[in-house]
Design an enzyme around this catalytic site. Sequence first.
Site, PDB file in Angstrom:
ATOM      1  CG  HIS A   1       0.535   3.795  -2.258  1.00 51.26           C
ATOM      2  ND1 HIS A   1       1.281   3.328  -3.319  1.00 51.26           N
ATOM      3  CD2 HIS A   1      -0.705   4.020  -2.762  1.00 51.26           C
ATOM      4  CE1 HIS A   1       0.530   3.276  -4.410  1.00 51.26           C
ATOM      5  NE2 HIS A   1      -0.684   3.681  -4.090  1.00 51.26           N
TER       6      HIS A   1
ATOM      7  CG  HIS B   1      -4.895   1.963  -3.202  1.00 51.50           C
ATOM      8  ND1 HIS B   1      -4.702   1.196  -4.329  1.00 51.50           N
ATOM      9  CD2 HIS B   1      -4.243   3.131  -3.437  1.00 51.50           C
ATOM     10  CE1 HIS B   1      -3.966   1.861  -5.200  1.00 51.50           C
ATOM     11  NE2 HIS B   1      -3.672   3.050  -4.685  1.00 51.50           N
ATOM     12  CD  GLU B   2      -4.093   6.216  -1.209  1.00 58.95           C
ATOM     13  OE1 GLU B   2      -2.849   6.357  -1.213  1.00 58.95           O
ATOM     14  OE2 GLU B   2      -4.789   6.347  -2.228  1.00 58.95           O
TER      15      GLU B   2
END
Length: 278
Positions: free
Chosen positions: A269, A265-266
């Site tokens: 980003h 997820h990170e």
Amino acid sequence: MDTVQRYQEFTRLLGEVIDLRRAAAVLQWDQEVLMPNKGGEARGRQLATMAALEHRMFTGDAMGEHLAALEEALSDLDEEQQAVVRETAHDFRRATRLPESLVQRFAEAQSRAYMAWVEARKNTDFAQFLPHLREMVALNQEKAECLGYGESPYDALLDEYERGMTATALRKLFDDLATRQSDLIGLIMESPNQPEDGWMRREWDTDAQLRFTEAVLRDMGYDFDAGRQDLAVHSFTTTFDIEDVRITTRLDKNDFLSALSSSMHEGGHALYEQGFPE
């Protein structure tokens, strides 16, 4: 001062504002990754000072004069320059509605709340965090009143992350989503073909988990020469520059999906942040 000179001076000043924001981000990253527990009080003061300085510089007369002049001369700028002026002007008008004292109080309270949340989470003690939560809600309500809104105070806060979105539109969206998700979960639970998940119910070596997430991140395209992965209580991504985009993950010996999903997820980003043109 012609438009070219004006734009150059505007971006120089904006660059200084962004430098202050990035320096504050370094302090926040350190607070969540490396800082000793007793450093919280001082770190809150430091972050509050940085927030006040950045707000003062961004909302100053010089920035306002440059933006006003450039908005009148938008046709003299290229498409990218117009976008920079337009987006900065939007942020400038929001920022000028907030008193510096509120910005400073908000930053300090946010730092205290984070440190309290870490302890409360560790102790499974919501009451320990509740006073800080109430303080943050009150400060956000004060912020919303300063910014102004239509139907709901939340509209003013939403604009910071999803411009044009309203609480009314979100409520309709989430009501529909809740129904669909509930129906989907019901179908899964009632299905006679339940997945075999016994293999997940075991302990997973945390060092191996970390190495695995790093391998996955490399396969995703995350540039470790322009970033790093560390551990934090709550995973996050922070950007100091397109060549310094850092992520964190969270390890759980009983749940390897915690680290894997957090890192992926990170990492998503971070790929966005690392992908900006210089």
